[in-house]
Design an enzyme around this catalytic site. Structure first.
Site, PDB file in Angstrom:
ATOM      1  N   HIS A  39       1.696   7.037  -0.447  1.00 53.76           N
ATOM      2  CA  HIS A  39       0.813   6.171   0.343  1.00 53.76           C
ATOM      3  C   HIS A  39      -0.486   6.016  -0.426  1.00 53.76           C
ATOM      4  O   HIS A  39      -1.177   7.005  -0.697  1.00 53.76           O
ATOM      5  CB  HIS A  39       0.564   6.792   1.717  1.00 53.76           C
ATOM      6  CG  HIS A  39       0.238   5.786   2.760  1.00 53.76           C
ATOM      7  ND1 HIS A  39      -0.993   5.190   2.855  1.00 53.76           N
ATOM      8  CD2 HIS A  39       1.006   5.258   3.734  1.00 53.76           C
ATOM      9  CE1 HIS A  39      -0.982   4.339   3.865  1.00 53.76           C
ATOM     10  NE2 HIS A  39       0.226   4.361   4.416  1.00 53.76           N
TER      11      HIS A  39
ATOM     12  N   HIS B 201       0.796  -1.230   0.000  1.00 57.63           N
ATOM     13  CA  HIS B 201       0.000   0.000   0.000  1.00 57.63           C
ATOM     14  C   HIS B 201       0.832   1.287   0.000  1.00 57.63           C
ATOM     15  O   HIS B 201       0.263   2.380  -0.008  1.00 57.63           O
ATOM     16  CB  HIS B 201      -0.902   0.015   1.239  1.00 57.63           C
ATOM     17  CG  HIS B 201      -0.102   0.076   2.502  1.00 57.63           C
ATOM     18  ND1 HIS B 201       0.531  -1.039   3.019  1.00 57.63           N
ATOM     19  CD2 HIS B 201       0.221   1.103   3.303  1.00 57.63           C
ATOM     20  CE1 HIS B 201       1.193  -0.687   4.102  1.00 57.63           C
ATOM     21  NE2 HIS B 201       1.024   0.612   4.303  1.00 57.63           N
TER      22      HIS B 201
END
Length: 151
Positions: free
Chosen positions: A73, A58
């Protein structure tokens, strides 16, 4: 010395203050901006050329030859998905070029799990005064310049 940072995803650029997470919105990890991605499966690309210093399903950090570390992110709290819905195309330690595909993901799927798909793009361990030419509240494609960072 100056480095151009490109958007890792296509979408609408936004100031970090709009990220619904204080770690990012208050620039605790560093200054930068965010991108509200377009829905549907797509690729997150390298915002700078350099070495993949950290790689999670992620999130990733790329360190440039000039010594800047740029964090991307993919969504918020997406670590809770345990990698589900993310496919990495590089390995930690690999050298990448600007715009190279790093991770395939699905922002719409992230939102279906109840998480925000907003993508903070942050330069670690540097002051906000090092950023220039921030492109906020603008539609961008992955790979288009969104700001510069300098020492």
């Amino acid at each position: 010395m100056s480095v151009e940072v490109v958007s890792p995803v296509s979408g609408l650029t936004a100031p970090l203050g709009e990220v619904p997470d204080p770690v990012f919105s208050q620039a605790m990890v560093g200054p930068g901006m965010a991108v509200k991605p377009r829905g549907g499966r797509g690729d997150a690309v390298a915002p700078v050329a350099g070495t993949v210093a950290t790689l999670h399903p992620h999130a990733f950090v790329i360190t440039t030859p000039e010594g800047f570390a740029v964090l991307v992110h993919l969504g918020l709290d997406t670590v809770k998905l345990g990698g589900e819905g993310f496919t990495a195309h590089v390995t930690q330690g690999e050298t990448v070029r600007v715009g190279q595909r790093i991770i395939t993901w699905d922002p719409t799927g992230i939102e279906a799990h109840g998480f925000s798909s907003i993508c903070p793009v942050v330069v670690l361990e540097i002051g906000a005064d090092a950023l220039g030419d921030l492109r906020e509240d603008d539609q961008v494609l992955a790979g288009e310049a969104v700001f510069t960072v300098q020492r």
